[in-house]
Design a protein around this motif. Structure first.
Motif, mmCIF file in Angstrom:
data_model
loop_
_atom_site.group_PDB
_atom_site.id
_atom_site.type_symbol
_atom_site.label_atom_id
_atom_site.label_comp_id
_atom_site.label_asym_id
_atom_site.label_seq_id
_atom_site.Cartn_x
_atom_site.Cartn_y
_atom_site.Cartn_z
ATOM 1 N N LEU A 214 -0.457 0.475 5.680
ATOM 2 C CA LEU A 214 -0.139 1.242 4.488
ATOM 3 C C LEU A 214 -1.131 2.366 4.226
ATOM 4 O O LEU A 214 -0.757 3.440 3.749
ATOM 5 N N SER A 215 -2.388 2.133 4.529
ATOM 6 C CA SER A 215 -3.387 3.164 4.275
ATOM 7 C C SER A 215 -3.152 4.389 5.154
ATOM 8 O O SER A 215 -3.380 5.532 4.725
ATOM 9 N N MET B 3 5.440 -0.750 -1.944
ATOM 10 C CA MET B 3 4.128 -1.161 -1.459
ATOM 11 C C MET B 3 3.262 0.059 -1.179
ATOM 12 O O MET B 3 2.086 0.122 -1.558
ATOM 13 N N ALA C 21 1.993 1.788 -4.349
ATOM 14 C CA ALA C 21 0.815 1.144 -4.929
ATOM 15 C C ALA C 21 -0.447 1.510 -4.152
ATOM 16 O O ALA C 21 -1.486 1.827 -4.744
ATOM 17 N N ARG C 22 -0.376 1.466 -2.823
ATOM 18 C CA ARG C 22 -1.541 1.801 -2.017
ATOM 19 C C ARG C 22 -1.939 3.270 -2.224
ATOM 20 O O ARG C 22 -3.134 3.582 -2.343
ATOM 21 N N ASP D 106 -1.069 -6.637 5.537
ATOM 22 C CA ASP D 106 -1.554 -5.571 4.669
ATOM 23 C C ASP D 106 -0.941 -5.700 3.277
ATOM 24 O O ASP D 106 -0.258 -4.801 2.792
ATOM 25 N N VAL E 153 -0.336 -5.794 -0.773
ATOM 26 C CA VAL E 153 -0.796 -4.918 -1.861
ATOM 27 C C VAL E 153 -1.031 -5.690 -3.157
ATOM 28 O O VAL E 153 -1.328 -5.082 -4.190
ATOM 29 N N ASP F 170 -4.046 -4.687 -4.884
ATOM 30 C CA ASP F 170 -4.170 -3.290 -5.285
ATOM 31 C C ASP F 170 -3.837 -3.095 -6.765
ATOM 32 O O ASP F 170 -4.423 -2.249 -7.439
ATOM 33 N N TRP F 171 -2.855 -3.850 -7.262
ATOM 34 C CA TRP F 171 -2.291 -3.583 -8.584
ATOM 35 C C TRP F 171 -3.338 -3.589 -9.689
ATOM 36 O O TRP F 171 -3.313 -2.741 -10.579
#
Length: 344
Positions: free
Chosen positions: A134-135, A163, A166-167, A264, A266, A269-270
């Protein structure tokens, strides 16, 4: 922590009193997809050259793991009175930017500039045979914004694109004015209680286990209301790529992309996101058990979020319930980003 009003705004009772039909109606009561692929369905090339997108497609050079390629995108100017705002749309795993056609038109007519990339490995972008994460996708999206001279934008992510939304928002908070998560998947850490699967084993499973019937069944889970014939266009595109010589490579790429759900997540992350956010979409999503409960958890974990969902609607509200969905999406994206998420 800012006050958050986290509710489902449209209740079943309200829907019934308004005369809206939310009782799911499945395909057997309307259009029935064919049991076998239609005879005129042929191969679809790796870069989908034969697929016509709803707006002109441009390309930006990218490089990952010493492999060079291009990232396809649509950059759609406002057709209505320009409002000076930008929106970037992140597609799901089984779609490309083409899947946002009705949303692009609705946002453009409302005055937004709309940027819609095909992530690397999808749609008309290069199919690089690399580990995906995702990054990397977020960095590509930021590079595209820089390429276009866009300093700030709202981000809307659907399904797996949620997803990525969010990232991206966590990584580039100063770039993101609003974040909208539409029927996001990956709402839990799947590493808990599930063993790691070797990527080559997973790729072989994708290669041998993918058929017209499996693709069709997967896509039909997206809808709770009557199936429309145009939904099969996405099945055709995905199935057509299983008919080309590079399908083993594409299967390996798909296995990497599916693996993102595992390696990976997320879910961590949230809590770090304070951007004005909206959890939006169909409440009765058949892709995820306990979807309503899990999506409420996302909204609770975000620092400044509202939740607005539609009973009886499934994974693709932009197709199933487009008028109300786009009205709500535009209202949120038009709101002041520096106010509470409930203020829209």
């Amino acid at each position: 922590m800012p006050f958050r009003k986290l509710i489902t705004r449209l209740s079943v009772a309200a829907a019934m009193s308004a005369g809206l039909a939310f009782q799911p109606v499945f395909a057997q009561e309307g259009y029935t997809p064919p049991d076998e692929p239609p005879a005129d369905w042929g191969p679809v090339s790796e870069m989908m050259e034969e697929i016509e997108y709803p707006h002109p497609v441009e390309f930006m050079d990218i490089e990952h793991f010493s492999q060079e390629g291009v990232m396809a995108y649509m950059d759609v100017a406002p057709t209505g009175t320009p409002n000076g705002q930008n929106v970037m749309l992140f597609h799901g795993m089984n779609f490309g930017g083409i899947g946002f056609a009705p949303t692009i038109d609705a946002l453009s007519e409302a005055g937004f500039r709309v940027v819609v990339p095909d992530r690397v490995g999808y749609g008309k972008s290069s199919k690089l045979d690399i580990p995906y994460n995702l990054s990397m996708f977020a960095a590509d999206a930021k590079k595209l914004l820089d390429h276009l001279g866009i300093e700030q934008t709202a981000i809307v992510g659907h399904s797996m694109g949620g997803m990525l939304a969010a990232r991206f928002t966590m990584t580039y908070p100063d770039t993101t004015t609003h974040m909208v998560l539409v029927n996001q998947i990956g709402m839990s850490d799947q590493r808990q209680g599930r063993p790691w699967r070797d990527i080559h084993e997973a790729a072989e499973g994708v290669r041998t286990g993918t058929s017209y019937q499996s693709i069709l069944a997967n896509h039909m889970r997206y809808y709770n209301t009557e199936i429309q014939p145009e939904y099969l266009e996405f099945v055709r595109m995905q199935y057509g790529q299983t008919l080309i010589d590079s399908w083993p490579k594409l299967a390996r790429i798909r296995a990497w992309q599916q693996g993102i759900l595992y390696f990976d997540p997320v879910v961590y992350d949230w809590q770090h996101i304070d951007t004005k956010a909206l959890v939006l979409g169909g409440q009765d999503d058949r892709l995820t058990p306990n979807f309503a409960e899990q999506s409420q958890h996302i909204a609770n974990t975000l620092q400044n979020a509202d939740i607005h969902q539609y009973p009886g609607i499934g994974h693709n509200p932009h197709f199933e319930y487009p008028e109300q969905y786009h009205e709500d999406l535009i209202a949120f994206l038009s709101s002041d980003p520096d106010t509470e998420a409930t203020d829209w």
